[in-house]
Design a protein around this motif. Structure first.
Motif, PDB file in Angstrom:
ATOM      1  N   PHE A 168       0.836  -1.194   0.000  1.00  0.00           N
ATOM      2  CA  PHE A 168       0.000   0.000   0.000  1.00  0.00           C
ATOM      3  C   PHE A 168       0.875   1.251   0.000  1.00  0.00           C
ATOM      4  O   PHE A 168       2.069   1.206   0.345  1.00  0.00           O
ATOM      5  CB  PHE A 168      -0.912   0.034   1.239  1.00  0.00           C
ATOM      6  CG  PHE A 168      -1.908  -1.091   1.307  1.00  0.00           C
ATOM      7  CD1 PHE A 168      -3.156  -0.966   0.720  1.00  0.00           C
ATOM      8  CD2 PHE A 168      -1.592  -2.283   1.956  1.00  0.00           C
ATOM      9  CE1 PHE A 168      -4.085  -1.995   0.785  1.00  0.00           C
ATOM     10  CE2 PHE A 168      -2.505  -3.321   2.021  1.00  0.00           C
ATOM     11  CZ  PHE A 168      -3.752  -3.174   1.432  1.00  0.00           C
ATOM     12  N   GLN A 169       0.245   2.363  -0.371  1.00  0.00           N
ATOM     13  CA  GLN A 169       0.921   3.651  -0.268  1.00  0.00           C
ATOM     14  C   GLN A 169       0.876   4.095   1.194  1.00  0.00           C
ATOM     15  O   GLN A 169      -0.190   4.286   1.772  1.00  0.00           O
ATOM     16  CB  GLN A 169       0.235   4.706  -1.136  1.00  0.00           C
ATOM     17  CG  GLN A 169       0.843   6.098  -0.982  1.00  0.00           C
ATOM     18  CD  GLN A 169      -0.060   7.195  -1.516  1.00  0.00           C
ATOM     19  OE1 GLN A 169      -0.863   6.941  -2.394  1.00  0.00           O
ATOM     20  NE2 GLN A 169       0.063   8.394  -0.982  1.00  0.00           N
ATOM     21  N   LEU A 170       2.049   4.230   1.783  1.00  0.00           N
ATOM     22  CA  LEU A 170       2.157   4.622   3.180  1.00  0.00           C
ATOM     23  C   LEU A 170       2.837   5.985   3.284  1.00  0.00           C
ATOM     24  O   LEU A 170       3.436   6.475   2.324  1.00  0.00           O
ATOM     25  CB  LEU A 170       2.955   3.581   3.980  1.00  0.00           C
ATOM     26  CG  LEU A 170       2.486   2.117   3.871  1.00  0.00           C
ATOM     27  CD1 LEU A 170       3.347   1.232   4.770  1.00  0.00           C
ATOM     28  CD2 LEU A 170       1.022   1.994   4.239  1.00  0.00           C
ATOM     29  N   THR A 171       2.759   6.569   4.452  1.00  0.00           N
ATOM     30  CA  THR A 171       3.366   7.876   4.690  1.00  0.00           C
ATOM     31  C   THR A 171       4.176   7.820   5.973  1.00  0.00           C
ATOM     32  O   THR A 171       3.706   7.321   7.008  1.00  0.00           O
ATOM     33  CB  THR A 171       2.298   8.975   4.816  1.00  0.00           C
ATOM     34  OG1 THR A 171       1.584   9.070   3.598  1.00  0.00           O
ATOM     35  CG2 THR A 171       2.936  10.322   5.112  1.00  0.00           C
ATOM     36  N   ALA A 172       5.411   8.296   5.904  1.00  0.00           N
ATOM     37  CA  ALA A 172       6.276   8.418   7.074  1.00  0.00           C
ATOM     38  C   ALA A 172       6.396   9.896   7.425  1.00  0.00           C
ATOM     39  O   ALA A 172       6.537  10.744   6.531  1.00  0.00           O
ATOM     40  CB  ALA A 172       7.652   7.830   6.788  1.00  0.00           C
ATOM     41  N   GLY A 216      -9.200   4.699  18.686  1.00  0.00           N
ATOM     42  CA  GLY A 216      -7.857   4.723  19.228  1.00  0.00           C
ATOM     43  C   GLY A 216      -7.425   6.133  19.570  1.00  0.00           C
ATOM     44  O   GLY A 216      -8.246   7.042  19.736  1.00  0.00           O
ATOM     45  N   SER A 217      -6.130   6.334  19.634  1.00  0.00           N
ATOM     46  CA  SER A 217      -5.573   7.661  19.932  1.00  0.00           C
ATOM     47  C   SER A 217      -4.326   7.865  19.103  1.00  0.00           C
ATOM     48  O   SER A 217      -3.575   6.923  18.827  1.00  0.00           O
ATOM     49  CB  SER A 217      -5.258   7.795  21.429  1.00  0.00           C
ATOM     50  OG  SER A 217      -4.278   6.842  21.815  1.00  0.00           O
ATOM     51  N   LEU A 218      -4.110   9.100  18.713  1.00  0.00           N
ATOM     52  CA  LEU A 218      -2.988   9.405  17.827  1.00  0.00           C
ATOM     53  C   LEU A 218      -2.339  10.704  18.291  1.00  0.00           C
ATOM     54  O   LEU A 218      -2.863  11.793  18.064  1.00  0.00           O
ATOM     55  CB  LEU A 218      -3.465   9.531  16.372  1.00  0.00           C
ATOM     56  CG  LEU A 218      -2.389   9.834  15.329  1.00  0.00           C
ATOM     57  CD1 LEU A 218      -1.341   8.730  15.317  1.00  0.00           C
ATOM     58  CD2 LEU A 218      -3.016   9.954  13.943  1.00  0.00           C
ATOM     59  N   GLY A 219      -1.242  10.558  18.971  1.00  0.00           N
ATOM     60  CA  GLY A 219      -0.447  11.714  19.329  1.00  0.00           C
ATOM     61  C   GLY A 219       0.751  11.766  18.404  1.00  0.00           C
ATOM     62  O   GLY A 219       0.621  11.798  17.192  1.00  0.00           O
ATOM     63  N   ARG A 220       1.922  11.740  18.997  1.00  0.00           N
ATOM     64  CA  ARG A 220       3.142  11.677  18.194  1.00  0.00           C
ATOM     65  C   ARG A 220       3.545  10.218  18.054  1.00  0.00           C
ATOM     66  O   ARG A 220       3.806   9.528  19.040  1.00  0.00           O
ATOM     67  CB  ARG A 220       4.250  12.491  18.858  1.00  0.00           C
ATOM     68  CG  ARG A 220       5.551  12.492  18.089  1.00  0.00           C
ATOM     69  CD  ARG A 220       6.488  13.573  18.590  1.00  0.00           C
ATOM     70  NE  ARG A 220       7.694  13.641  17.785  1.00  0.00           N
ATOM     71  CZ  ARG A 220       8.543  14.650  17.803  1.00  0.00           C
ATOM     72  NH1 ARG A 220       8.289  15.693  18.603  1.00  0.00           N
ATOM     73  NH2 ARG A 220       9.618  14.650  17.059  1.00  0.00           N
ATOM     74  N   LEU A 221       3.556   9.725  16.806  1.00  0.00           N
ATOM     75  CA  LEU A 221       3.884   8.321  16.571  1.00  0.00           C
ATOM     76  C   LEU A 221       5.316   8.024  17.001  1.00  0.00           C
ATOM     77  O   LEU A 221       6.239   8.816  16.777  1.00  0.00           O
ATOM     78  CB  LEU A 221       3.707   7.983  15.096  1.00  0.00           C
ATOM     79  CG  LEU A 221       2.272   7.788  14.592  1.00  0.00           C
ATOM     80  CD1 LEU A 221       2.268   7.680  13.078  1.00  0.00           C
ATOM     81  CD2 LEU A 221       1.631   6.562  15.206  1.00  0.00           C
ATOM     82  N   GLY A 222       5.492   6.846  17.582  1.00  0.00           N
ATOM     83  CA  GLY A 222       6.823   6.422  17.974  1.00  0.00           C
ATOM     84  C   GLY A 222       7.206   5.126  17.300  1.00  0.00           C
ATOM     85  O   GLY A 222       6.436   4.546  16.526  1.00  0.00           O
ATOM     86  N   PRO A 223       8.415   4.634  17.572  1.00  0.00           N
ATOM     87  CA  PRO A 223       8.842   3.358  16.994  1.00  0.00           C
ATOM     88  C   PRO A 223       7.897   2.231  17.388  1.00  0.00           C
ATOM     89  O   PRO A 223       7.382   2.179  18.502  1.00  0.00           O
ATOM     90  CB  PRO A 223      10.238   3.155  17.601  1.00  0.00           C
ATOM     91  CG  PRO A 223      10.685   4.538  17.988  1.00  0.00           C
ATOM     92  CD  PRO A 223       9.456   5.261  18.409  1.00  0.00           C
ATOM     93  N   GLY A 224       7.623   1.334  16.445  1.00  0.00           N
ATOM     94  CA  GLY A 224       6.766   0.196  16.702  1.00  0.00           C
ATOM     95  C   GLY A 224       5.285   0.495  16.624  1.00  0.00           C
ATOM     96  O   GLY A 224       4.472  -0.368  16.970  1.00  0.00           O
ATOM     97  N   ALA A 271      -1.724   4.491   5.432  1.00  0.00           N
ATOM     98  CA  ALA A 271      -1.262   4.322   6.814  1.00  0.00           C
ATOM     99  C   ALA A 271      -0.158   5.331   7.103  1.00  0.00           C
ATOM    100  O   ALA A 271       0.493   5.846   6.189  1.00  0.00           O
ATOM    101  CB  ALA A 271      -0.772   2.899   7.059  1.00  0.00           C
ATOM    102  N   LEU A 272       0.053   5.546   8.402  1.00  0.00           N
ATOM    103  CA  LEU A 272       0.992   6.571   8.849  1.00  0.00           C
ATOM    104  C   LEU A 272       1.948   5.942   9.855  1.00  0.00           C
ATOM    105  O   LEU A 272       1.506   5.288  10.811  1.00  0.00           O
ATOM    106  CB  LEU A 272       0.221   7.730   9.484  1.00  0.00           C
ATOM    107  CG  LEU A 272       0.981   8.986   9.899  1.00  0.00           C
ATOM    108  CD1 LEU A 272       1.564   9.676   8.678  1.00  0.00           C
ATOM    109  CD2 LEU A 272       0.043   9.944  10.642  1.00  0.00           C
ATOM    110  N   VAL A 273       3.266   6.140   9.633  1.00  0.00           N
ATOM    111  CA  VAL A 273       4.276   5.614  10.549  1.00  0.00           C
ATOM    112  C   VAL A 273       5.290   6.698  10.848  1.00  0.00           C
ATOM    113  O   VAL A 273       5.347   7.737  10.170  1.00  0.00           O
ATOM    114  CB  VAL A 273       4.998   4.377   9.961  1.00  0.00           C
ATOM    115  CG1 VAL A 273       4.033   3.230   9.747  1.00  0.00           C
ATOM    116  CG2 VAL A 273       5.716   4.734   8.660  1.00  0.00           C
TER     117      VAL A 273
END
Length: 808
Positions: free
Chosen positions: A546-550, A563-571, A613-615
């Motif tokens: 899929f097209q993902l975004t980092a 869910g909840s989404l603050g500042r994404l971290g590793p994993g 998706a966002l990582v």
């Protein structure tokens, strides 16, 4: 009976002419829709003809192979090849006079005149390195002989001299270069570019079939004739016109529905006015079938004449709309289908619309010839019951839509809209009387009192006159409110999703922004935070690619559905709504050792697209298919956007491919297609509203004839010509107010229901009626109402008093 019908047509040409106006306008819309749809096809065929003119053979690469200079040289050596050209188009942004990059694409100039897919407009074609010709509609801000700065695929600047401009038909979805440069200059802009196609012109003595067969021996290529290549282009592009055809057809149906209501109302009045005449025909032996047939024959004659006029009107409407859209070439294809459909639809709709009044005509008893005409009957209980049933169905469907899924809710919302419109039309005669009486009490003066009395005396006719306007304005109000809601939703979504003031994107799609650009911008005084965003193709294991975004930092904050989404971290990974629906992933699940922490819904815009998706930026290397990014951007948060912008532009001056956009500019860019669509909607529904006002004018004109003796008596009692005309004008305004109020009610309530259903699925749409536009709509209706009454008012004042009193 046939002679009687023809004599009646000859004796009442004006009444039937007025009735034909609605048919003419309706058929104009139908014919215009067909012509516009065919014009799109004609434009596509001409664009393809330009693209393939002079081409006897078209060569494309097979999968895994490339067309390069070696292939081109091999093609030129084939016997029978008079000329062969390689066609390559590369993205080459141009720096405008303001120094900001403009999207553009370049192609190499053709050395063979017959294979050029464009024509010279001014100057000359480039002949030496460092020269360029521009498409004439993109040359704004540049002058012949002046410099043009073009960016190559690495972002390097190339200053070329503008030597000419060229023209071609609209690309019709084919795409086309806006710059023509010599082959050596194209190599400088894109050294590794390969040809997308090699086109071949055969020598006069060569057999084209044999030439194609010989060219197929070239390894790694697929060869087709010029005609086959043109047909393939049309097949690939033509499906894009199907949606446009459906769009026009929908509004053609709307126009004919409005026209049918006007026709029904007109023939109802005509039959009522001719009750004595029909009764006399019954007295002398005419049967019910003959009476029914005579009215339908009149309707068919009116429909045939009006349809012929509407057919030519459709050509004019199609020409005007193409000219307003800025098309250089106006296409007016008149096919047999268009002629047959316009005439058939016009005649059939007119006959069907007149069938109800014709059936009513058969109920006229011979004794009616001896009776004095009485007032029209008031709406009865049956109408009240029907209106209540429709209202219950509409409310029930609306409540069910709000409690259903988006897919089921959309269907139920449509049912509720139709039921609500039906309720309004069914209840029209019930509310027309109280409404016009209330309006009459609010407007001082004798004309208003007379207008209220006239409108209240026959509430069915008043409601029928307003009904056509109700439908037209309901559609306009619905489309306007929903479009404004989508625009407001996207704007609100960007406000919520983007915590930055600016985005910086690359003007060259194949060239990413410098890796250190975020740090460079972070050092600009007034910048409080920066973040890097990169799109890439990511492998999610068993779920697919899929097209993902980092992203780094927390300047992107999409709407969280769960869910909840603050500042994404590793994993950690946050997934979009579409990915959750396709894969069944939910908060708490694990994919490629990443834990799903949120499901979000996002708004797509340049520089802020979040993909599926966002990582975190550090996770890109683990998921990326090939380690490469595309569509990267830098997000910038500032203390004062107005003061910091000039400093940001100065910091970006060394990176010409960098394009700086403010949050407001992103909103404008996202809203532009919606506004263009909305303007088209207004232009198309304007004709439906025009038909409605033609119906009001027609009804008033017929009612003037019906009230000849009454008007003459009022004149004899001292009412002036101006007073009589003012009464008719006020009556027209009352009808317009009734129709506009009902139309706005139906349109706004339906729009609210649609926005509620859509927003329940996370769609970026809010209920935000554009009161300014809707106010303009109502004001236009109130201004048009007196114009609709102008001719009937003048006719009523000109009638001699004595002749009017003697009228039957």
């Amino acid at each position: 009976m046939l002679r009687t019908v023809l004599a009646g047509l000859k004796a009442r040409p004006l009444r039937l002419l007025l009735s034909a106006v609605a048919v003419t306008l309706g058929v104009t819309f139908v014919a215009g829709s067909f012509v516009l749809t065919d014009a799109v096809g004609a434009g596509l065929r001409e664009a393809v003809a330009y693209q393939t003119r002079g081409v006897d053979a078209s060569i494309r690469a097979k999968r895994g192979a490339d067309l390069d200079d070696t292939t081109l040289a091999a093609v030129r050596r084939v016997p029978g090849v008079a000329a062969a050209e390689g066609r390559a188009t590369v993205g080459s942004p141009v720096l405008g006079p303001d120094g900001r990059p403009r999207d553009a694409a370049a192609t190499a100039s053709s050395t063979d005149e017959r294979l050029r897919p464009y024509d010279l407009a001014d100057g000359r074609f480039p002949a030496a390195a460092g020269e360029v010709a521009m498409e004439k509609y993109s040359v704004e801000g540049f002058a012949l002989g002046g410099p043009v700065t073009v960016l190559d695929e690495t972002g390097g600047r190339h200053t070329l001299t503008l030597v000419g401009t060229f023209s071609r038909p609209g690309d019709a979805g084919l795409g086309g270069a806006t710059l023509v440069v010599p082959p050596e200059t194209l190599r400088q802009l894109a050294p590794k570019a390969t040809f997308g196609e090699i086109v071949v012109r055969a020598s006069p003595e060569a057999g084209k079939a044999q030439l194609v067969a010989d060219l197929k021996k070239t390894p790694g290529v697929s060869v087709s004739t010029g005609k086959e290549a043109a047909a393939q282009l049309i097949r690939e592009t033509a499906p894009n016109t199907a949606g446009l055809a459906k769009f026009f057809t929908a509004f053609a149906v709307l126009a004919m529905v409005v026209a049918a209501m006007v026709i029904t109302n007109s023939f109802t009045i005509l039959v009522a006015q001719r009750s004595r005449e029909l009764a006399l025909l019954r007295c002398v032996g005419a049967g019910k079938r003959q009476i029914f047939g005579s009215v339908l024959i009149e309707a068919a004659v009116v429909g045939a004449i009006a349809s012929a006029a509407g057919l030519f009107g459709g050509l004019g409407v199609a020409a005007v709309l193409q000219a307003v859209a800025g098309q250089e070439t106006v296409y007016l294809p008149l096919t047999t289908r268009t002629v047959a459909a316009a005439l058939a639809i016009g005649i059939l709709v007119t006959a069907l619309a007149a069938s109800i009044p014709a059936w009513s005509a058969t109920r006229v008893a011979p004794i009616e010839a001896l009776r004095t005409p009485t007032e029209a009957k008031r709406a009865g209980r049956l109408r009240t019951v029907v209106a209540m049933i429709l209202l219950a169905a509409g409310v029930g469907s609306g409540v069910a839509a709000l409690q259903s899924t988006v897919e089921d809710g959309a269907a139920l919302a449509m049912v509720a809209m139709v039921a609500l419109l039906g309720t309004t039309l069914a209840a029209g005669p019930l509310v027309a009387g109280p409404v016009v009486r209330a309006l009459g009490s609010l407007v001082p003066g004798q004309p208003a009192d007379l207008a209220a009395l006239n409108a209240d005396r026959n509430p069915k006719r008043t409601a029928a006159s307003a009904a056509a306007l109700t439908i037209g304005l309901a559609v306009v109000a619905l489309a306007t409110t929903v479009a404004a809601g989508v625009e407001a939703g996207r704007s609100q979504g960007l406000d919520e999703q983007l915590a930055a003031d600016f985005t910086v994107t690359s003007a060259v799609s194949s060239r990413p922004l410098p890796a250190a650009l975020a740090d460079t911008l972070a050092a600009v005084p007034g910048v409080t935070a920066t973040a890097t965003r990169r799109s890439f193709s990511g492998d999610l294991g068993e779920y697919g690619t899929f097209q993902l975004t980092a992203v780094s930092g927390d300047l992107l904050r999409p709407t969280v559905l769960s869910g909840s989404l603050g500042r994404l971290g590793p994993g950690q990974i946050a997934i979009g709504k579409e990915l959750a629906e396709q894969t069944g992933l939910a908060v708490g699940d694990t994919v490629r050792s990443l834990r799903v922490v949120a499901v979000y819904d996002s708004v797509d815009a340049p520089g802020v697209d979040l993909g599926f998706a966002l990582v975190d930026l550090a996770e890109q290397g683990k998921l990326a298919m090939n380690g490469e990014s595309y569509d990267g951007s830098v997000l910038v948060k500032t203390a004062d956007p107005g003061q910091v912008r000039s400093s940001l532009e100065q910091a970006l001056s060394g990176t010409p491919i960098a394009k700086l956009s403010s949050l407001q500019e992103l909103k404008e860019e996202a809203a532009e297609p919606l506004r263009a669509t909305l303007n088209l909607l207004w232009a198309l529904t304007a004709l439906a509203v025009l038909i409605a006002f033609a119906g009001i004018a027609n009804t008033l004109s017929l009612s003037v004839l019906e009230r000849t003796r009454e008007s003459a008596l009022l004149r004899a009692l001292g009412l002036t010509r101006g007073g009589l005309g003012a009464a008719l004008t006020t009556e027209s305004v009352f009808v317009a107010v009734l129709g506009a109020a009902c139309g706005l009610f139906v349109g706004i309530v339906s729009a609210w229901l649609i926005t509620e259903v859509a927003s329940s699925g996370g769609e970026p749409i809010v209920f935000a009626p554009p009161w300014g536009r809707l106010g303009v709509l109502v004001a236009a209706a109130l201004v048009a109402a007196p114009l609709a009454a102008l001719v009937p008012a003048r006719r009523s004042g000109r009638a001699p008093v004595v002749a009017g009193l003697a009228a039957d």
